[in-house]
Write a protein that holds these residues in place. Structure first.
Motif, PDB file in Angstrom:
ATOM      1  N   ASP A  10       0.784  -1.217   0.000  1.00  0.00           N
ATOM      2  CA  ASP A  10       0.000   0.000   0.000  1.00  0.00           C
ATOM      3  C   ASP A  10       0.824   1.279   0.000  1.00  0.00           C
ATOM      4  N   VAL A  11       2.087   1.140   0.325  1.00  0.00           N
ATOM      5  CA  VAL A  11       2.911   2.337   0.467  1.00  0.00           C
ATOM      6  C   VAL A  11       2.830   3.272  -0.724  1.00  0.00           C
ATOM      7  N   LEU A  12       3.018   2.695  -1.908  1.00  0.00           N
ATOM      8  CA  LEU A  12       3.005   3.548  -3.091  1.00  0.00           C
ATOM      9  C   LEU A  12       1.631   4.167  -3.319  1.00  0.00           C
ATOM     10  N   TYR A  13       0.613   3.365  -3.092  1.00  0.00           N
ATOM     11  CA  TYR A  13      -0.749   3.849  -3.279  1.00  0.00           C
ATOM     12  C   TYR A  13      -1.005   5.060  -2.378  1.00  0.00           C
ATOM     13  N   GLN A  14      -0.642   4.884  -1.109  1.00  0.00           N
ATOM     14  CA  GLN A  14      -0.832   5.967  -0.152  1.00  0.00           C
ATOM     15  C   GLN A  14      -0.046   7.201  -0.565  1.00  0.00           C
ATOM     16  N   LEU A  15       1.199   6.972  -0.943  1.00  0.00           N
ATOM     17  CA  LEU A  15       2.050   8.109  -1.305  1.00  0.00           C
ATOM     18  C   LEU A  15       1.478   8.879  -2.480  1.00  0.00           C
ATOM     19  N   THR A  16       0.998   8.105  -3.480  1.00  0.00           N
ATOM     20  CA  THR A  16       0.522   8.778  -4.675  1.00  0.00           C
ATOM     21  C   THR A  16      -0.782   9.532  -4.419  1.00  0.00           C
TER      22      THR A  16
END
Ligand code: ATP
Ligand code: MG
Length: 402
Positions: A169-175
């Motif tokens: 989820d990290v990338l999703y959250q960041l984006t």
């Protein structure tokens, strides 16, 4: 009386160095001049130009093979925007991270937090918090301080290797961060050296990424030559490096994906070899020796880092080059028997063979068609048996097999 070490030390101190400044050939050195990246610099500048109008740039993804100047150019342009006298009234927080160096995705977020000023464990504990709650803390800081934040994630492709769903989820959250901050912003610059990075992402992440993309082309031979010559001037005294040695470094590096880092490393190692040999010039021959030494070192390091059973499999392949999986498995079982180790299943070893082929490129498999007998995969090692032997010689358990 001087002993051997005293004498060696005297020699080392008295001995002439071929280098004027060795640091210049180190990979962390930032060169004075950046050459042959006009197009790339222009595109990165265009993408970041909203910053010059005091607004938020889109997320940006930069792709390119290793050693094509991605990290160098992003750092250079960002720091120059940040330091520009006319943009002082618009402070930008630039935070660099490297996904490969962080053990976990939450580590990556924590490093972002540290960059945003959450420096202590009380402000942001480095372990124990969920991704969601670290993230909330970060967004709060950005909002409360109206921080204009650029978060650079170098070697971002390492994030696709993460297996756990929460971590993914990290990338999703960041984006999605941008949609959630009111004042201030958080934009991402991702740098990847694999071109298929996006294909490996969750479609949900891809659609939220909303990015601009820039591709860095490999350097051509004459461009690498130019980059090398520029460094040689400051790294060595005049006339130490033969023209043909520079040409050879450039030719070798351009065959290998147009990688400028490789060319610079080659020249440094060639210089060290010439220096140790006590000669006054760096020639083609030193470059050739440097190249095979670097190749050997790389292979040995990979071999050494393998788990025991993968090492045994490499040995089994090396002993019966050109064999099918069944034959290799037989050889591997014999090796296990002589070492009194429990063998792994055929299925597991088949998987391992693919890993050794695709990930480590220590062996290579080819499908061979055999008429009515169908087809079968045959494996060969990609490195000379001498190197395998030399590497495993130090390993107590494997000595008897060589
Ligand atoms: N155009 C250039 N001019 C001068 N030096 C360069 C240039 N491009 C690259 N270099 C040098 O080559 C080395 C590799 O460059 P850089 O680290 O930017 O590559 P990269 O594309 O980020 O590679 P990777 O994908 O492996 O991280 C560095 O030491 C850098 O200083
Ligand atoms: Mg890089």
């Amino acid at each position: 009386m001087k002993d051997q070490v005293d004498k060696l030390l005297d020699d080392a101190i008295e001995g002439k160095s071929l280098f004027k400044n060795r640091e210049i050939l180190h990979s962390s050195h930032i060169p004075k001049n950046i050459l042959h990246r006009d197009e790339e610099q222009k595109k990165v500048m265009q993408s970041l130009s909203p910053l010059t109008k005091k607004s938020r740039p889109s997320n940006l993804l930069i792709y390119g093979k290793p050693g094509t100047g991605k990290t160098l150019i992003v750092k250079d342009i960002l720091t120059r925007i940040q330091d520009h006298p006319k943009l002082k009234s618009f402070p930008i927080k630039i935070i660099f991270s490297n996904a490969k160096e962080e053990a976990t995705p939450s580590g990556l977020l924590v490093s972002l937090g540290r960059g945003l000023g959450l420096e202590t464990e009380e402000q942001l504990p480095s372990t124990g918090l969920s991704i969601g709650s670290i993230f909330k803390k970060l967004i709060d800081v950005v909002k409360n301080n109206s921080f204009n934040t650029i978060f650079v994630i170098d070697e971002i492709d390492h994030l696709t290797k993460i297996k756990s769903t929460e971590d993914k989820d990290v990338l999703y959250q960041l984006t999605r961060a941008n949609t959630r901050t009111g004042k201030g912003f958080l934009s991402i610059i991702g740098i990847s050296n694999t071109l298929d990075f996006k294909e490996k992402l969750d479609p949900r992440v891809v659609s939220s990424l909303n990015v601009e993309e820039i591709i860095f082309e490999p350097y051509q031979q004459h461009q690498i030559q130019g980059i090398l010559k520029d460094r040689v001037k400051d790294a060595f005294a005049d006339g130490i490096v033969e023209e043909s040695a520079i040409n050879l470094c450039s030719a070798m590096a351009s065959q290998e994906n147009g990688d400028a880092r490789r060319a610079i490393d080659l020249l440094r190692v060639a210089g060290e070899i010439a220096e140790r040999a006590g000669v006054e010039k760096i020639t083609d021959e030193h470059v050739r020796i440097a190249s095979s030494k670097m190749e050997e070192d790389k292979d040995s390091t990979t071999l050494k880092s393998l788990p025991l059973h993968q090492k045994l499999l490499v040995l089994a392949v090396a002993r019966s080059n050109g064999s099918s999986i069944g034959e290799i498995y037989q050889g591997y079982r014999d090796i296990c028997k002589s070492l009194r180790k429990q063998e792994l299943t055929l299925r597991r070893t088949t998987q391992m063979l693919s890993e050794l082929d695709e990930t480590h490129t220590l062996i290579t498999g080819k499908i061979i068609y055999q008429g009515i007998h169908g087809r079968s995969k045959k494996y060969n090692t990609t490195i000379p048996i001498e190197i395998i032997k030399k590497t495993f010689k130090d390993e107590f358990t494997l000595q008897d097999l060589l």
